[in-house]
Scaffold this motif. Structure first.
Motif, mmCIF file in Angstrom:
data_model
loop_
_atom_site.group_PDB
_atom_site.id
_atom_site.type_symbol
_atom_site.label_atom_id
_atom_site.label_comp_id
_atom_site.label_asym_id
_atom_site.label_seq_id
_atom_site.Cartn_x
_atom_site.Cartn_y
_atom_site.Cartn_z
ATOM 1 N N LEU A 60 76.823 -73.146 10.113
ATOM 2 C CA LEU A 60 77.257 -74.267 10.935
ATOM 3 C C LEU A 60 78.306 -75.034 10.140
ATOM 4 C CD1 LEU A 60 73.804 -75.521 12.245
ATOM 5 C CD2 LEU A 60 75.127 -73.516 12.914
ATOM 6 N N THR A 61 79.328 -75.532 10.812
ATOM 7 C CA THR A 61 80.437 -76.185 10.116
ATOM 8 C C THR A 61 80.410 -77.686 10.331
ATOM 9 O OG1 THR A 61 82.133 -76.233 11.841
ATOM 10 C CG2 THR A 61 81.775 -74.122 10.725
ATOM 11 N N ASN A 62 81.256 -78.398 9.563
ATOM 12 C CA ASN A 62 81.305 -79.851 9.690
ATOM 13 C C ASN A 62 82.202 -80.307 10.829
ATOM 14 O OD1 ASN A 62 83.973 -79.694 8.591
ATOM 15 N ND2 ASN A 62 83.103 -79.712 6.538
ATOM 16 N N ILE A 362 74.617 -80.986 0.616
ATOM 17 C CA ILE A 362 75.636 -80.160 1.263
ATOM 18 C C ILE A 362 76.192 -79.233 0.196
ATOM 19 C CG2 ILE A 362 77.824 -80.134 2.530
ATOM 20 C CD1 ILE A 362 77.347 -83.114 3.133
ATOM 21 N N ALA A 363 76.389 -77.974 0.535
ATOM 22 C CA ALA A 363 76.959 -77.038 -0.431
ATOM 23 C C ALA A 363 77.887 -76.067 0.283
ATOM 24 C CB ALA A 363 75.861 -76.263 -1.159
ATOM 25 N N CYS A 364 79.014 -75.777 -0.337
ATOM 26 C CA CYS A 364 79.964 -74.807 0.219
ATOM 27 C C CYS A 364 79.454 -73.388 -0.026
ATOM 28 C CB CYS A 364 81.345 -75.000 -0.414
ATOM 29 S SG CYS A 364 81.402 -74.633 -2.183
ATOM 30 N N ALA A 365 80.233 -72.395 0.342
ATOM 31 C CA ALA A 365 79.815 -71.004 0.168
ATOM 32 C C ALA A 365 79.657 -70.635 -1.303
ATOM 33 C CB ALA A 365 80.834 -70.076 0.830
ATOM 34 N N GLY A 366 80.421 -71.278 -2.175
ATOM 35 C CA GLY A 366 80.285 -71.021 -3.603
ATOM 36 C C GLY A 366 80.835 -69.674 -4.031
ATOM 37 N N SER A 367 80.565 -69.323 -5.273
ATOM 38 C CA SER A 367 81.177 -68.139 -5.875
ATOM 39 C C SER A 367 80.708 -66.826 -5.267
ATOM 40 C CB SER A 367 80.904 -68.124 -7.387
ATOM 41 O OG SER A 367 79.513 -68.175 -7.652
ATOM 42 N N CYS A 403 85.504 -77.759 1.144
ATOM 43 C CA CYS A 403 85.412 -77.158 2.476
ATOM 44 C C CYS A 403 84.152 -77.560 3.238
ATOM 45 C CB CYS A 403 85.461 -75.627 2.354
ATOM 46 S SG CYS A 403 87.024 -74.994 1.732
ATOM 47 N N ALA A 404 83.075 -77.861 2.533
ATOM 48 C CA ALA A 404 81.798 -78.080 3.209
ATOM 49 C C ALA A 404 81.623 -79.499 3.720
ATOM 50 C CB ALA A 404 80.647 -77.722 2.274
ATOM 51 N N ALA A 405 82.451 -80.436 3.267
ATOM 52 C CA ALA A 405 82.267 -81.839 3.649
ATOM 53 C C ALA A 405 83.585 -82.431 4.108
ATOM 54 C CB ALA A 405 81.714 -82.643 2.469
#
Length: 471
Positions: A60-62, A362-367, A403-405
């Motif tokens: 789900l996106t912001n 909140i966390a982005c997709a990361g490495s 990207c996540a926030a």
């Protein structure tokens, strides 16, 4: 004549329905949902497509959309076709060129409150207006020149609203007399100013609801008329032209009456409560409630995506809504079914308590999913949740792009290497700074810790939160 692939016609780093963008864990496909609404049959179609052509992970996106991760090489065209066949693409005449479908998809960046049409505090129902605006947006070929990130907010005054998400254009309903149609305040490059805020992002003018679609189109055309090639977003143009000038030019272009009196300058939007995305809340129709929950770190697997429409059909109206906080709402639940609906949603692993540790992260997709990510932010967020101090909200970002926030989080952990982060605290500012990699301090706030392990970050977060309470 040979076929030219769509990405070649419209190069962009933004994923879309027909533009699958490469990521570390495979392709990334974004599905934009008008008003954030997803019908049961569409959710099932997405689950089937995610299993057949991708990894089965749906995020789900912001911006109240969703995206499929891990799209398999060679499956891109078939995935896009299946999603379009499920009615998830822009609604344009079939005779129009295929490339125009992607252009139309790119401009469907119109955000509504998840409570549009049902929120008991709303000043008006924005859904009919939104449908009219979307038809105009996806029917105008010239809008292909806009950045795919160019976004609009249509705010009906709902209590459940994302006021901290910046937009290129925003329109907020104002109080109207019983015998008068609503007027919408207009602002650029920011968000509606709430009652408790200062004069940041003030309204520049107001227009009648009936004139709003035409005013939006005039503003977009005016932006394209006057913006330089390197001015991709409204905030870029405002460095050179005043907001009042831009709005006046657009109104003149469309022959629309503007209100620009002192009441507009003094207008403030009523407070919002994002916490209403959790649990059950009464709707405008007092017999009905909406029930909401958040999947941990904004991800749902195909099992959950198949279960949600079942809940929506059993307890609601057969639809559910995505929110700008990576959560879901099931609307129109009868009062007698609220307890069961909450229990079923919780049994799927959704968080219904705003104070749960994972509900505050909140966390982005990361490495593991992004080549730019310096740390496995999803795994680290799960670890941090075990140590997170009460009442602290944290954004973990694998790189400065954030990207996540879309909003400015109170605290941000910015990865510097695997398992290590710099800690930033957001200070009170007149407006949220632009999302640019060259302005890290302005975007995230003041750096209060460097090269921290998660354990050290948790300790410093606790100390910083106590210090803030003592101030």
């Amino acid at each position: 004549m040979s076929h030219v692939s769509l990405p070649s016609l419209r190069p962009s780093a933004c994923p879309a329905l027909s533009r699958i963008v490469a990521a570390r864990d495979g392709g990334l496909c974004r599905v934009k949902l008008p008003g954030g609404v997803l019908h049961a049959a569409q959710a099932l179609a997405i689950a089937d497509a995610a299993e057949a052509h991708a990894s089965g992970i749906v995020e789900l996106t912001n911006r109240a959309n969703l995206q499929l991760r891990g799209v398999k090489s060679g499956h891109e065209a078939e995935l896009s076709r299946r999603l379009r066949d499920a009615g998830l693409g822009p609604q344009i005449p079939a005779a129009q060129a295929a490339w125009q479908a992607t252009v139309a998809d790119d401009v469907r960046n119109l955000l509504l409150s998840p409570g549009a049409g049902i929120d008991e505090y709303a000043l008006c129902d924005t859904q009919p207006l939104a449908r009219e605006i979307l038809v105009l947006l996806q029917s105008e070929p010239r809008l292909a020149a806009l950045s795919p990130k160019f976004c609009l907010l249509l705010d009906g005054g709902e209590r459940l609203a994302a006021l901290d998400h910046p937009h290129d254009l925003w329109f907020a309903a104002m109080e109207a007399k019983a015998d008068d149609e609503p007027w919408f305040a207009i602002g650029l490059a920011g968000q509606p100013t709430a009652l408790q805020d200062t004069a940041a992002n003030p309204a520049l003018a107001a227009v009648r609801a009936r004139d709003l679609p035409a005013m939006i189109m005039a503003l977009l055309h005016t932006f394209l008329d006057v913006a330089a090639p390197d001015e991709n977003r409204m905030r870029d143009l405002l460095r050179r032209l005043s907001g009042a000038d831009i709005v006046t030019r657009a109104a003149t272009r469309a022959a629309i009456e503007l209100r620009c009196d002192s009441t507009i300058c003094a207008w403030r939007r009523a407070p919002a409560d994002p916490g209403r995305r959790f649990g059950a809340w009464r709707q405008r129709d007092a017999r009905l409630w909406h029930v909401g929950g958040q999947p941990p770190l904004g991800r749902i697997d195909t099992h959950g995506l198949r279960a949600l429409p079942m809940l929506a059909e059993e307890y609601g109206n057969g639809t559910f809504r995505l929110t700008p906080w990576q959560s879901v709402l099931i609307p129109d639940v009868p009062a007698a079914a609220v307890a069961d609906a909450k229990q079923r949603l919780a049994s799927l692993g959704f968080l219904l308590d705003a104070q749960a540790p994972l509900a505050r992260l909140i966390a982005c997709a990361g490495s593991t999913g992004c080549t730019k990510g310096l740390a496995d932010t999803k795994r680290d967020a799960l670890d941090l949740a075990q140590r997170l101090p009460d009442g602290v909200d944290v954004h973990l970002s694998g790189c400065p792009r954030s990207c996540a926030a879309a909003h400015c989080a109170p605290y941000t952990l910015l990865a510097v290497e695997a398992g290590r982060y710099d800690l930033y605290r957001q200070e009170p500012l007149p407006a949220c700074a632009p999302l640019t990699t060259s302005d890290v301090a302005a975007r995230f706030g003041v750096r209060i810790g460097t090269n921290l392990t998660l354990e050290a970050a948790a300790q410093l977060l606790g100390a910083a939160a106590r210090s803030t309470l003592d101030d």
